[in-house]
Design a protein around this motif. Structure first.
Motif: not given
Lengths: 242, 242
Positions: B51-52, B55-60, B72-73
């Motif tokens: 939720x941040x 965060x540039x590459x958030x995971x779903x 990495x997600x």
């Protein structure tokens, strides 16, 4: 290199994500589904790879791609392979992994879009699971559809690369896939997607950007592009959209 | 390198496929779900990445892995990243792609196993979809379960590398995942899996081989291994197994 793409005829299906990448790159490829059976194409050509006893790396299901002597299955895996070759992915390893991660999340989204009309699984017809499909679609429209759209809108917003897509300065294969999903949602759920997309301008802009690319414009208006239809992943059943 | 793995506490879930690879390799990793909240772990630590705003590459969704500064997600993508580093994947590009293709097919299998108890989607409790779950499970046991098991038995049989697993001469992360799925199926569908596995000796042998590996044996008998339970992906509801 001449790529050979194997898939079911008469539907876009998951192969369409691969076709869009190949078409956008102007790659040399043979869509075996469009080759008549009497000329060695169609379903029998595909079945030989799925059922052949001597195929060392059989795919579980189509689509799959023949690239030279390498047979590659799983849509996202095919795009992982093609991304660099077609110049539709970043050059660095971290960028490629992030693009692939987005593609895998798009694949999850596609499963949920498909399961809205097939909640009891792929072994029954829609007509055998209509009541369950109405329940699942209601949940999908209320919760899952906005959750996925929010996610991709956020990723577009946070792209530090300054490009129109999700990753870096230029469009990637994952952007083409996202645009295709938006087009598919508009066909399958015209009411729900109109309501949901109104508040997500970046998704709409990406869709327009992708389908305005000259090669994709030509592809979509060509006879190679199969129309959306109700034997496909994206299906328009009005009772699932209200 | 110290890896940080983020996931829900109290279930194995999809994180378990990553844990098995890390454990088998004796990698240095922090399972953040097992760290108390007051010490900076647990769900709040995970939520910060999901939720941040920065965060540039958030995971779903979880699981996701922090490796240095790289987030990495997507389970299969994490294993694609870790495979070479943990020496649980072939060294050549074609071998890595084939291993990843198998992992993606295992991921599809896991979705169908999960959906047997959640056919109307993840937003409703099992108790709200029990009748639909019985219909979907019946289709799953009759058609999909044997189709997936046949596929992986065939891949084991065709491995030209002469190893006990699906790819080349040595076990890969995909083999660990397949063994975990067999263990999960035995928990969730004891009747159906007994019947189906009786005629697929290679799958049974692979399961035994994997869980006899010294580090995995220690892991499974440690308190780090969460037991299978009915809040998880693999769930045992007797009414779905007859």
């Amino acid at each position: 290199m001449l790529y050979e793409l194997y898939y079911w005829p008469a539907i876009q299906g998951r192969a369409e994500f691969v076709r869009l990448a190949l078409e956008d790159a102007g790659a040399d490829y043979l869509d075996v589904a469009l080759v008549p059976e009497e000329e060695g194409g169609g379903v029998p050509a595909m079945a030989r790879f799925l059922e052949g006893q001597s195929v060392e790396h059989p795919a579980f299901a189509p689509p799959f791609l023949m690239a030279g002597r390498q047979l590659i299955g799983q849509t996202a895996n095919i795009l992982l392979f093609l991304g660099g070759r077609l110049d539709l992915a970043p050059k660095d390893a971290a960028g490629r992994l992030w693009t692939h991660q987005l593609q895998l999340t798009l694949a999850d989204f596609v499963v949920e879009i498909h399961d809205a009309h097939h909640p009891l699984g792929p072994t029954l017809y829609y007509e055998q699971q209509r009541a369950a499909a109405q329940r699942r679609s209601k949940e999908f429209r209320a919760h899952r559809l906005p959750k996925f759209l929010d996610y991709f809108e956020r990723v577009l917003h946070r792209n530090a690369g300054g490009g129109p897509g999700m990753v870096g300065p230029r469009l990637t294969y994952a952007d083409l896939s996202l645009a295709q999903i938006i087009a598919g949602l508009r066909y399958a759920f015209p009411r729900a997607s109109r309501a949901e997309l109104a508040s997500r301008p970046r998704l709409c802009a990406l869709h327009d950007k992708v389908f305005a690319r000259p090669r994709l414009k030509r592809y979509v208006s060509s006879e190679r592009r199969i129309a959306f239809n109700n034997d496909d992943v994206f299906r328009h059943y009005p009772e699932l959209d209200r």
